[in-house]
Write an enzyme that holds these catalytic residues in place. Sequence first.
Site, PDB file in Angstrom:
ATOM      1  N   HIS A  77      86.828  69.245  33.761  1.00 47.46           N
ATOM      2  CA  HIS A  77      88.230  68.882  33.581  1.00 47.46           C
ATOM      3  C   HIS A  77      88.715  67.983  34.703  1.00 47.46           C
ATOM      4  CE1 HIS A  77      89.379  72.394  30.666  1.00 47.46           C
ATOM      5  NE2 HIS A  77      88.685  71.441  30.082  1.00 47.46           N
ATOM      6  N   SER A 134      87.395  69.340  24.981  1.00 45.68           N
ATOM      7  CA  SER A 134      88.593  69.411  25.824  1.00 45.68           C
ATOM      8  C   SER A 134      88.818  68.160  26.671  1.00 45.68           C
ATOM      9  CB  SER A 134      88.544  70.636  26.728  1.00 45.68           C
ATOM     10  OG  SER A 134      87.510  70.507  27.679  1.00 45.68           O
ATOM     11  N   ASP A 147      94.651  74.618  33.562  1.00 49.02           N
ATOM     12  CA  ASP A 147      93.544  75.568  33.474  1.00 49.02           C
ATOM     13  C   ASP A 147      93.788  76.925  34.122  1.00 49.02           C
ATOM     14  OD1 ASP A 147      92.163  73.610  32.159  1.00 49.02           O
ATOM     15  OD2 ASP A 147      90.854  73.101  33.839  1.00 49.02           O
TER      16      ASP A 147
END
Length: 173
Positions: A89, A50, A115
């Site tokens: 992230h 990701s 998210d």
Amino acid sequence: MLGLTNMQPRQLATQVLNFALVLSTAFMLWKGLSVATDSPSPIVVVLSGSMEPAFQRGDLLLLWNRGSDTQIGEIVVYNVKGKDIPIVHRVIRRFGGGKSPLRLLTKGDNNNADDTELYAVGQPFLNRKEDVVGSVVGYIPFVGYVTILLSEYPWLKQVMLGMMGLMVVLQRE
């Protein structure tokens, strides 16, 4: 071949203590890093794609949690309530700060959406103080791939521990 039955009690005790010393040293290094970085997990492994191209699966990330003023663009590792796998992230929005709690919105570089679907039910943002484990300050490429292999193939863990134990027992001083 040297085995357990051929070892003197003193040699066996020495080998067991050496093994215990190695384990306790690793534990103390981990705890020392935790205190120095103010993070319960000062080192994490990237488990998914990701965050590509910034980080690849298997990269080892070094975290720092001493600064609480997280900025947009900063890469953070956070825990979601009720899940035990940390997520890596990038911060794309921030709200509050100063007197009000700093809240963050994150997104994986390789993901299409933010998210909010990953957060706990009813949680639209991350609370910087409660949810964030640390900010990424460095990385070592692919070193964490061993961790991924050990979690995907549990039998490998037993083989590795067996080999380590055998090496300790068979080691001559």
